[in-house]
Design a protein around this motif. Structure first.
Motif, PDB file in Angstrom:
ATOM      1  N   THR A  25       0.811  -1.214   0.000  1.00 35.11           N
ATOM      2  CA  THR A  25       0.000   0.000   0.000  1.00 35.11           C
ATOM      3  C   THR A  25       0.846   1.266   0.000  1.00 35.11           C
ATOM      4  O   THR A  25       2.016   1.236   0.358  1.00 35.11           O
ATOM      5  CB  THR A  25      -0.925  -0.001   1.245  1.00 35.11           C
ATOM      6  N   GLY A  26       0.218   2.329  -0.398  1.00 33.41           N
ATOM      7  CA  GLY A  26       0.839   3.638  -0.310  1.00 33.41           C
ATOM      8  C   GLY A  26       0.486   4.333   0.992  1.00 33.41           C
ATOM      9  O   GLY A  26       0.980   5.416   1.279  1.00 33.41           O
ATOM     10  N   TYR A  27      -0.399   3.718   1.790  1.00 27.47           N
ATOM     11  CA  TYR A  27      -0.819   4.292   3.069  1.00 27.47           C
ATOM     12  C   TYR A  27       0.170   3.910   4.161  1.00 27.47           C
ATOM     13  O   TYR A  27       0.247   2.769   4.562  1.00 27.47           O
ATOM     14  CB  TYR A  27      -2.213   3.805   3.466  1.00 27.47           C
ATOM     15  N   MET A  45       3.406  -4.126   3.608  1.00 30.61           N
ATOM     16  CA  MET A  45       4.531  -3.377   3.047  1.00 30.61           C
ATOM     17  C   MET A  45       4.028  -2.044   2.510  1.00 30.61           C
ATOM     18  O   MET A  45       2.953  -1.966   1.932  1.00 30.61           O
ATOM     19  CB  MET A  45       5.180  -4.156   1.905  1.00 30.61           C
ATOM     20  N   VAL A  46       4.834  -1.004   2.697  1.00 28.74           N
ATOM     21  CA  VAL A  46       4.490   0.328   2.211  1.00 28.74           C
ATOM     22  C   VAL A  46       5.318   0.626   0.969  1.00 28.74           C
ATOM     23  O   VAL A  46       6.520   0.342   0.921  1.00 28.74           O
ATOM     24  CB  VAL A  46       4.740   1.388   3.304  1.00 28.74           C
ATOM     25  N   LYS A  47       4.657   1.201  -0.046  1.00 25.17           N
ATOM     26  CA  LYS A  47       5.346   1.628  -1.267  1.00 25.17           C
ATOM     27  C   LYS A  47       6.132   2.887  -0.975  1.00 25.17           C
ATOM     28  O   LYS A  47       5.680   3.703  -0.173  1.00 25.17           O
ATOM     29  CB  LYS A  47       4.339   1.916  -2.373  1.00 25.17           C
ATOM     30  N   PRO A  48       7.233   3.122  -1.593  1.00 26.23           N
ATOM     31  CA  PRO A  48       7.934   2.196  -2.476  1.00 26.23           C
ATOM     32  C   PRO A  48       8.615   1.110  -1.649  1.00 26.23           C
ATOM     33  O   PRO A  48       8.927   1.305  -0.474  1.00 26.23           O
ATOM     34  CB  PRO A  48       8.961   3.068  -3.177  1.00 26.23           C
ATOM     35  N   TYR A  49       8.817  -0.026  -2.252  1.00 22.93           N
ATOM     36  CA  TYR A  49       9.430  -1.148  -1.556  1.00 22.93           C
ATOM     37  C   TYR A  49      10.513  -1.761  -2.438  1.00 22.93           C
ATOM     38  O   TYR A  49      10.553  -1.534  -3.646  1.00 22.93           O
ATOM     39  CB  TYR A  49       8.380  -2.208  -1.192  1.00 22.93           C
ATOM     40  N   ASP A  50      11.373  -2.512  -1.817  1.00 22.13           N
ATOM     41  CA  ASP A  50      12.443  -3.199  -2.514  1.00 22.13           C
ATOM     42  C   ASP A  50      11.890  -4.519  -3.060  1.00 22.13           C
ATOM     43  O   ASP A  50      11.441  -5.371  -2.276  1.00 22.13           O
ATOM     44  CB  ASP A  50      13.589  -3.458  -1.536  1.00 22.13           C
ATOM     45  N   PRO A  51      11.873  -4.708  -4.381  1.00 22.68           N
ATOM     46  CA  PRO A  51      11.327  -5.933  -4.949  1.00 22.68           C
ATOM     47  C   PRO A  51      11.974  -7.212  -4.407  1.00 22.68           C
ATOM     48  O   PRO A  51      11.296  -8.222  -4.228  1.00 22.68           O
ATOM     49  CB  PRO A  51      11.579  -5.796  -6.448  1.00 22.68           C
ATOM     50  N   SER A  52      13.254  -7.168  -4.101  1.00 22.12           N
ATOM     51  CA  SER A  52      13.906  -8.364  -3.560  1.00 22.12           C
ATOM     52  C   SER A  52      13.362  -8.695  -2.171  1.00 22.12           C
ATOM     53  O   SER A  52      13.244  -9.873  -1.803  1.00 22.12           O
ATOM     54  CB  SER A  52      15.427  -8.206  -3.525  1.00 22.12           C
ATOM     55  N   TYR A  53      13.000  -7.673  -1.405  1.00 20.44           N
ATOM     56  CA  TYR A  53      12.401  -7.902  -0.094  1.00 20.44           C
ATOM     57  C   TYR A  53      11.018  -8.531  -0.245  1.00 20.44           C
ATOM     58  O   TYR A  53      10.654  -9.447   0.493  1.00 20.44           O
ATOM     59  CB  TYR A  53      12.318  -6.590   0.688  1.00 20.44           C
ATOM     60  N   LEU A  54      10.238  -8.054  -1.209  1.00 18.04           N
ATOM     61  CA  LEU A  54       8.922  -8.638  -1.472  1.00 18.04           C
ATOM     62  C   LEU A  54       9.067 -10.115  -1.839  1.00 18.04           C
ATOM     63  O   LEU A  54       8.342 -10.965  -1.316  1.00 18.04           O
ATOM     64  CB  LEU A  54       8.199  -7.882  -2.589  1.00 18.04           C
ATOM     65  N   LEU A  55      10.001 -10.442  -2.698  1.00 20.18           N
ATOM     66  CA  LEU A  55      10.219 -11.841  -3.079  1.00 20.18           C
ATOM     67  C   LEU A  55      10.631 -12.688  -1.883  1.00 20.18           C
ATOM     68  O   LEU A  55      10.195 -13.837  -1.745  1.00 20.18           O
ATOM     69  CB  LEU A  55      11.274 -11.933  -4.185  1.00 20.18           C
ATOM     70  N   LYS A  56      11.432 -12.124  -0.999  1.00 21.37           N
ATOM     71  CA  LYS A  56      11.839 -12.831   0.211  1.00 21.37           C
ATOM     72  C   LYS A  56      10.631 -13.116   1.098  1.00 21.37           C
ATOM     73  O   LYS A  56      10.493 -14.219   1.645  1.00 21.37           O
ATOM     74  CB  LYS A  56      12.865 -11.993   0.980  1.00 21.37           C
ATOM     75  N   MET A  57       9.749 -12.159   1.237  1.00 24.58           N
ATOM     76  CA  MET A  57       8.546 -12.359   2.069  1.00 24.58           C
ATOM     77  C   MET A  57       7.603 -13.368   1.436  1.00 24.58           C
ATOM     78  O   MET A  57       7.011 -14.195   2.135  1.00 24.58           O
ATOM     79  CB  MET A  57       7.821 -11.040   2.284  1.00 24.58           C
ATOM     80  N   ILE A  58       7.468 -13.348   0.121  1.00 21.57           N
ATOM     81  CA  ILE A  58       6.645 -14.344  -0.575  1.00 21.57           C
ATOM     82  C   ILE A  58       7.199 -15.727  -0.320  1.00 21.57           C
ATOM     83  O   ILE A  58       6.460 -16.656   0.010  1.00 21.57           O
ATOM     84  CB  ILE A  58       6.565 -14.035  -2.084  1.00 21.57           C
TER      85      ILE A  58
END
Length: 64
Positions: A25-27, A45-58
């Motif tokens: 989210t952007g909130y 997660m709040v935008k902007p985010y690190d794509p590698s961190y998102l993949l790690k959480m997935i």
């Protein structure tokens, strides 16, 4: 319908309640974070985010 409402519907349905949800989210507010957790989001997660961190959480959520 906002993301928290979608999360609530998914987690409230016995057929879909096990689906993992990452709120992206952007909130950046305590109120929206609290609402996301109350609606059973698995991660937030709040935008902007690190794509590698998102993949790690997935990856982490898929292992559980």
């Amino acid at each position: 319908m906002d993301g928290c409402s979608v999360c609530e519907k998914i987690k409230g349905n016995p057929e879909t309640h096990d689906i993992k949800i990452i709120m992206v989210t952007g909130y950046n507010s305590d109120e929206y974070f609290d609402r996301s957790i109350e609606n059973k989001a698995d991660w937030y997660m709040v935008k902007p985010y690190d794509p590698s961190y998102l993949l790690k959480m997935i990856s982490r959520l898929c292992k559980n």
